[in-house]
Design an enzyme around this catalytic site. Structure first.
Site, mmCIF file in Angstrom:
data_model
loop_
_atom_site.group_PDB
_atom_site.id
_atom_site.type_symbol
_atom_site.label_atom_id
_atom_site.label_comp_id
_atom_site.label_asym_id
_atom_site.label_seq_id
_atom_site.Cartn_x
_atom_site.Cartn_y
_atom_site.Cartn_z
ATOM 1 N N TRP A 117 0.837 -1.201 0.000
ATOM 2 C CA TRP A 117 0.000 0.000 0.000
ATOM 3 C C TRP A 117 0.873 1.252 0.000
ATOM 4 O O TRP A 117 1.965 1.258 0.544
ATOM 5 C CB TRP A 117 -0.905 0.019 1.229
ATOM 6 C CG TRP A 117 -1.819 -1.159 1.366
ATOM 7 C CD1 TRP A 117 -1.773 -2.110 2.339
ATOM 8 C CD2 TRP A 117 -2.915 -1.507 0.517
ATOM 9 N NE1 TRP A 117 -2.775 -3.029 2.148
ATOM 10 C CE2 TRP A 117 -3.493 -2.689 1.038
ATOM 11 C CE3 TRP A 117 -3.469 -0.944 -0.636
ATOM 12 C CZ2 TRP A 117 -4.589 -3.314 0.450
ATOM 13 C CZ3 TRP A 117 -4.567 -1.569 -1.220
ATOM 14 C CH2 TRP A 117 -5.112 -2.732 -0.682
ATOM 15 N N ASN A 142 -25.045 2.446 -4.129
ATOM 16 C CA ASN A 142 -24.248 1.224 -3.964
ATOM 17 C C ASN A 142 -23.287 0.991 -5.124
ATOM 18 O O ASN A 142 -22.126 0.607 -4.927
ATOM 19 C CB ASN A 142 -25.173 0.020 -3.799
ATOM 20 C CG ASN A 142 -24.395 -1.267 -3.553
ATOM 21 O OD1 ASN A 142 -23.704 -1.386 -2.556
ATOM 22 N ND2 ASN A 142 -24.493 -2.206 -4.475
ATOM 23 N N TRP A 181 -7.214 -0.178 2.066
ATOM 24 C CA TRP A 181 -8.672 -0.204 2.188
ATOM 25 C C TRP A 181 -9.147 0.261 3.563
ATOM 26 O O TRP A 181 -10.257 0.793 3.697
ATOM 27 C CB TRP A 181 -9.208 -1.611 1.905
ATOM 28 C CG TRP A 181 -8.740 -2.686 2.859
ATOM 29 C CD1 TRP A 181 -7.640 -3.483 2.752
ATOM 30 C CD2 TRP A 181 -9.379 -3.070 4.090
ATOM 31 N NE1 TRP A 181 -7.536 -4.331 3.819
ATOM 32 C CE2 TRP A 181 -8.597 -4.108 4.657
ATOM 33 C CE3 TRP A 181 -10.521 -2.645 4.763
ATOM 34 C CZ2 TRP A 181 -8.934 -4.714 5.872
ATOM 35 C CZ3 TRP A 181 -10.851 -3.250 5.975
ATOM 36 C CH2 TRP A 181 -10.063 -4.277 6.507
ATOM 37 N N TRP A 223 -15.565 -3.300 1.925
ATOM 38 C CA TRP A 223 -14.240 -2.785 1.576
ATOM 39 C C TRP A 223 -13.266 -3.927 1.282
ATOM 40 O O TRP A 223 -12.483 -3.859 0.326
ATOM 41 C CB TRP A 223 -13.698 -1.880 2.692
ATOM 42 C CG TRP A 223 -14.157 -0.462 2.507
ATOM 43 C CD1 TRP A 223 -15.218 0.140 3.095
ATOM 44 C CD2 TRP A 223 -13.585 0.508 1.626
ATOM 45 N NE1 TRP A 223 -15.349 1.440 2.645
ATOM 46 C CE2 TRP A 223 -14.348 1.678 1.745
ATOM 47 C CE3 TRP A 223 -12.495 0.500 0.760
ATOM 48 C CZ2 TRP A 223 -14.052 2.840 1.020
ATOM 49 C CZ3 TRP A 223 -12.197 1.658 0.041
ATOM 50 C CH2 TRP A 223 -12.976 2.805 0.175
#
Length: 481
Positions: free
Chosen positions: A311, A346, A364, A387
């Site tokens: 990340w 959504n 995330w 997520w």
């Protein structure tokens, strides 16, 4: 004859009168009923509510106070660790029995178990009831006694259990309990004041049990037809908008289930749409069952190999995403809708989440925390599970190499730019063919639409093709590790 000692009903994430098993049982005793809500952000492992959910809670408690008053009751508000608060109240009132509905989450179960032990030592009975789910986690287990990690077999198993118990009616009346001193709701500071950022929430929502029931009735009467297709279209009113009501328990999953089944039985042509709608309720169950087995779902990926994923830390990009300034109109529209109304469509949630995780390679968990704070329907199961699904590290997860193209997603699900024009008004005068790709407009087209790219609306903060290749390379490293 000596008066009956009072009984206590402990409200939790079930702020309603109808289909409330614990309240129903307390009312049938005929004893004076003390109705209590404990604002507990101090018990171990209980996750404090985000800002938007705190605002909703305040409105919902006011609505519950009014509902209880109509049947002779009142709502006592106290704050602090639930065990100590309830024990103190029991001693103060000489309560004989405490009633409450179960919440099948480890922190909440731990608090309930501690209360039961503490009160048991005082010869006070605790009675708990299922009220948060269609089926308890114990009803759907694998052969080795684990919850299922793939939705389709879970949904089949849930359906195979048959319809849940029919919802209970609300009590007609309550025998009022003793007058007790409680906290003024305003003392909890659930609502923002300086600055007051909740104007969009007030404009968008009416919290409470009665609005929840009215919303369900209206949706099943006018919105369920075409749900299978319309639910993916942010430019249409195609979803039920029941999620925040369900989150705080203003309506129960059993009420939704039976109302939807009634419509399908009465109008067989709607059966396919009803089944799809109920499968979304099933997804909530699936996420809640996951949370039952994995209480740290918001912090730990279900697939351990992703713990070493590379990340990136990019505070500037994260802030651009949070503010709806990425330069990708469908993403920015969603993030601005979220900030204004406390929800996001959504389909757009998936696109916006994918953009953060895969285009920007931002963890995330950063997105999960932002949604937790800004969603009025921030659910301890759905939010982290969704997520993780997008990131590729969760249960039944989307493959990491499935990277949503925000331009093509906009073209497909907002083909005329209606949704973008509402939430990104600076692009409103662009033609349909450019609304999802303003950087491809000519200088003349931009000028005609009043857009100064890079000033009135940002240029894309990342190139889609390059970001996709970077994400796939990062995924390849994890897969080969």
């Amino acid at each position: 004859m000596a008066p009956k000692p009072p009984v206590l009903i402990w409200f939790r994430d079930d702020l309603r009168l109808s289909d409330h098993p614990a309240l129903d049982a307390a009312a049938t005793t005929g004893a004076p009923v003390i109705c209590l809500y404990v604002f507990d952000e101090k018990s171990p492992a209980v996750r404090p509510l985000g800002g938007a959910a705190r605002w909703w809670l305040a409105q919902s408690l006011r609505a519950l106070q009014a509902s209880l008053a109509r049947i002779g009751g009142s709502l006592l508000l106290r704050s602090g660790p639930a065990t100590g608060t309830i024990t103190e109240l029991v001693r103060e009132t000489r309560t004989s029995t405490v009633f409450f509905n179960d919440i099948a989450q480890v922190p909440h179960r731990a608090v309930a178990d501690e209360i039961a032990r503490t009160l048991g030592a005082l010869d006070v009975r605790c009675r708990s009831f299922p009220g948060d789910l269609v089926a308890p986690p114990s009803a759907i287990r694998s052969k080795d006694d684990h919850g299922l990690r793939v939705f389709t077999p879970f949904w089949r198993r849930l359906q195979a259990l048959g319809d849940p118990q029919r919802p209970l009616p609300p009590p007609r009346s309550l025998a009022p309990g003793p007058h007790l001193a409680g906290d003024p709701l305003e003392s909890w500071q659930l609502e923002p004041s300086h600055p007051d950022w909740a104007g969009g929430l007030r404009e968008s929502w009416r919290p409470g049990e009665a609005p929840a029931q009215a919303r369900l009735k209206a949706f099943l009467a006018d919105g369920i037809a075409g749900y299978c297709d319309d639910r993916d279209r942010p430019d249409r009113e195609g979803t039920s908008r029941l999620s925040p009501h369900l989150r705080i328990g203003e309506i129960s999953p059993r009420q939704i289930w039976h109302a939807a089944r009634f419509v399908a039985a009465d109008q067989p042509g709607l059966a396919h749409d009803v089944d799809k709608f109920l499968s979304e309720l099933g997804w909530r169950e699936f996420c809640r069952h996951l949370l039952f087995d994995v209480p740290d779902l918001a912090e730990r990926g279900l697939q351990p190999r992703f713990e070493d994923f590379p990340w990136r830390r990019d505070d500037k990009a994260l802030q651009a995403w949070q503010r709806g300034q990425t330069g990708y109109p469908i993403v920015d529209a969603g993030m601005r809708e979220l900030w204004h109304s406390g929800v996001m469509h959504n389909r757009v949630r998936m696109v916006a989440a994918s953009f953060l995780v895969k285009h920007l390679l931002i963890d995330w968990r950063e997105g999960e925390r932002w949604f937790w704070d800004t969603l009025v329907d921030a659910d301890a199961g759905n939010n982290p599970a969704n997520w993780q699904w997008v990131a590729g590290c969760g249960a039944d997860a989307a493959p990491y190499f499935r990277i949503f193209n925000p331009v093509l997603q906009g073209d497909k699900f907002d083909p005329h730019g209606t949704y973008v024009r509402r939430w990104v008004p600076e692009l409103a005068r662009l033609p349909d063919k450019l609304i999802h790709r303003p950087w491809m407009a000519t200088p003349l087209e931009l000028a005609a639409a009043g857009v100064d790219l890079g000033k009135t609306y940002p240029s894309p903060i990342v190139d889609h093709k390059g970001a996709r290749e970077r994400a796939l390379a990062a995924y390849a490293k994890v897969r080969s590790a």
